[in-house]
Design an enzyme around this catalytic site. Structure first.
Site, PDB file in Angstrom:
ATOM      1  N   GLU A 128     -15.188  16.105  -1.238  1.00 43.46           N
ATOM      2  CA  GLU A 128     -15.868  14.815  -1.101  1.00 43.46           C
ATOM      3  C   GLU A 128     -16.935  14.862  -0.022  1.00 43.46           C
ATOM      4  O   GLU A 128     -16.778  15.519   1.008  1.00 43.46           O
ATOM      5  CB  GLU A 128     -14.868  13.717  -0.716  1.00 43.46           C
ATOM      6  CG  GLU A 128     -13.901  13.347  -1.800  1.00 43.46           C
ATOM      7  CD  GLU A 128     -13.018  12.183  -1.374  1.00 43.46           C
ATOM      8  OE1 GLU A 128     -12.247  11.716  -2.211  1.00 43.46           O
ATOM      9  OE2 GLU A 128     -13.102  11.746  -0.204  1.00 43.46           O
ATOM     10  N   CYS A 146     -21.201  12.095   5.796  1.00 43.24           N
ATOM     11  CA  CYS A 146     -19.824  12.374   6.218  1.00 43.24           C
ATOM     12  C   CYS A 146     -19.341  13.553   5.386  1.00 43.24           C
ATOM     13  O   CYS A 146     -19.169  13.420   4.170  1.00 43.24           O
ATOM     14  CB  CYS A 146     -18.946  11.139   6.013  1.00 43.24           C
ATOM     15  SG  CYS A 146     -17.219  11.379   6.496  1.00 43.24           S
ATOM     16  N   CYS A 153      -6.317  18.895   3.150  1.00 46.54           N
ATOM     17  CA  CYS A 153      -6.000  18.989   4.579  1.00 46.54           C
ATOM     18  C   CYS A 153      -4.514  19.293   4.739  1.00 46.54           C
ATOM     19  O   CYS A 153      -3.671  18.649   4.107  1.00 46.54           O
ATOM     20  CB  CYS A 153      -6.344  17.683   5.297  1.00 46.54           C
ATOM     21  SG  CYS A 153      -6.058  17.764   7.091  1.00 46.54           S
ATOM     22  N   CYS A 157      -1.741  13.515   7.791  1.00 49.86           N
ATOM     23  CA  CYS A 157      -1.586  12.257   8.516  1.00 49.86           C
ATOM     24  C   CYS A 157      -1.106  11.182   7.539  1.00 49.86           C
ATOM     25  O   CYS A 157      -1.587  11.107   6.402  1.00 49.86           O
ATOM     26  CB  CYS A 157      -2.902  11.848   9.161  1.00 49.86           C
ATOM     27  SG  CYS A 157      -3.462  13.013  10.439  1.00 49.86           S
ATOM     28  N   CYS A 160      -3.619   8.905   5.545  1.00 55.50           N
ATOM     29  CA  CYS A 160      -4.834   9.543   5.028  1.00 55.50           C
ATOM     30  C   CYS A 160      -4.648  10.005   3.588  1.00 55.50           C
ATOM     31  O   CYS A 160      -3.697  10.723   3.272  1.00 55.50           O
ATOM     32  CB  CYS A 160      -5.207  10.725   5.916  1.00 55.50           C
ATOM     33  SG  CYS A 160      -6.683  11.590   5.368  1.00 55.50           S
ATOM     34  N   CYS A 374     -11.235   8.575   3.108  1.00 55.11           N
ATOM     35  CA  CYS A 374     -11.263  10.023   2.950  1.00 55.11           C
ATOM     36  C   CYS A 374     -10.199  10.502   1.965  1.00 55.11           C
ATOM     37  O   CYS A 374      -9.013  10.237   2.130  1.00 55.11           O
ATOM     38  CB  CYS A 374     -11.041  10.675   4.314  1.00 55.11           C
ATOM     39  SG  CYS A 374     -11.155  12.452   4.277  1.00 55.11           S
TER      40      CYS A 374
END
Length: 399
Positions: A128, A146, A153, A157, A160, A374
């Site tokens: 993205e 961004c 990832c 988190c 997220c 995100c």
């Protein structure tokens, strides 16, 4: 910045050895029998491109032309290098060189002008990138890209969307740089600001992030002070980043004023206690003289109470000076137990910090109708590599 240049601007001979270690050095570049997908032009500096031209028996100025074609014209294929002799283009292709640009798989635009794109990489994985246009009261236009540093990832988190989509691999230098070029093409405008706040943890891919940072600064011509590198905190990496003495902003994703709460929101915090993180941030400011920004995502009923603001202020005051807090109202994602706080709660939290002499800003939420949180859009399309038959053409955007 001299250190970064030393790391990133390798002599071409060394760069070729690292990219094509299996190739015999006695074979002329233009006569290499097999293509090697690791030989990518995007990301090379002008001196490296000039040397490449010389290695192919061309004059040095052809390297300067290559540089313009990559970073100004934004050519996507070697056959598009119309300024170069056909023989040089043929030699580049035969030697296995490629530009290193990837197609846009999907693009979604929001009512506020924010555009999120999915870029389909060579291995059919999606990343993205978000373009955020802002025009101030004086008519000045700013375009922020961004960008992502990893496919997914690994830190997961809890709030997220990227972490929920899993992790595949680090991005290469050119895969980071090309995101900025793609945003410039979509908006038909130069990117003025870059934030490494997309998918992934930048400090877990520090080598490629620093290489991309150098390229964006020197080749794409975006000022260091116009770039921000974000991290949730990875042991030992903030000290390493400080040693490069970049003029870019370090943004640390804090999200809680104490260790107990933080590790419920950020699982990786268990291996990087808050006290150690704050000590590293204090040292970063001392070494670089660059103010650290602390990102704080406000989660309704979790970390947004006045007592949390007071505790956060005490934590920051204990670290001395050189900090700024960016409050981020939670961007809702599908399947999350978290809620976005009411505006009243956000303003009360901000006021409590300001009453304690903490410099703050409240991030304007953008792209809610474009899955701009995100990882959201990518999760709608992919958690594993795309099949070739699923690679649909992107729809044009009314920019």
């Amino acid at each position: 910045m001299a250190t970064v240049q030393h790391v990133c601007s390798l002599p071409l001979a060394r760069a070729l050895r690292s990219r094509t270690a299996s190739l015999a050095p006695s074979i002329p570049p233009a006569r290499l029998p097999q293509a090697d997908s690791s030989r990518v032009l995007l990301g090379l500096s002008e001196p490296e491109l000039r040397q490449l031209a010389l290695d192919f028996g061309q004059q040095s100025y052809r390297g300067k032309q290559l540089h313009g074609l990559l970073y100004k014209t934004k050519a996507k294929e070697i056959q598009d290098f119309s300024h170069l002799p056909q023989a040089f283009r043929n030699d580049l292709r035969e030697a296995g060189w490629s530009v290193g640009r990837s197609p846009v798989h999907r693009a979604v635009s929001a009512a506020d002008g924010t555009v999120k794109i999915l870029i389909k990489l060579e291995d059919n994985r999606l990343i993205e990138t978000v373009g955020i246009p802002v025009e101030d009261d004086k008519g000045s236009f700013r375009l922020t890209a961004c960008i992502s540093s990893q496919v997914g990832c690994p830190l997961r988190c809890s709030f997220c969307a990227t972490g929920k989509g899993g992790y595949s691999r680090n991005l290469k230098q050119h895969e980071i740089v090309e995101q900025v070029l793609a945003i410039e093409e979509l908006f038909r405008h130069r990117v003025t600001n870059v934030v490494f706040m997309g998918m992934g943890e930048p400090l877990l891919n520090l080598k490629s992030v620093l290489e991309a940072h150098r390229c964006l600064n020197k080749d794409v011509q975006i000022g260091q002070r116009m770039m921000t590198i974000s991290t949730v905190g990875v042991p030992n990496t903030i000290k390493l980043l400080a040693s490069y003495k970049l003029q870019s902003t370090l943004a640390v994703s804090l999200h809680a004023p104490n260790q107990e709460l933080r590790q419920t929101i950020v699982p990786s915090a268990k291996s990087y206690p808050l006290d150690a993180l704050m000590d590293d941030c204090k040292d970063y400011f001392i070494q670089t003289r660059r103010r650290v920004t602390f990102e704080y995502t406000l989660l309704a009923g979790i970390n947004d109470r006045i007592e949390h603001a007071v505790e956060l202020a005490e934590l920051l005051h204990s670290c001395g000076r050189g900090y700024h807090v960016n409050l981020i109202p939670f961007n809702p994602i599908q399947g999350s137990e978290y809620r976005r706080p009411y505006k009243k709660a956000v303003l009360a939290f901000a006021a409590a910090l300001e009453s304690k002499k903490i410099t703050i800003s409240v991030r304007q939420t953008r792209g809610l109708d474009a899955s701009a949180a995100c990882g959201q859009l990518r999760n709608n399309f992919q958690k594993s590599p795309l099949l070739e038959s699923a690679a649909a053409e992107p729809q044009p955007l009314p920019i």
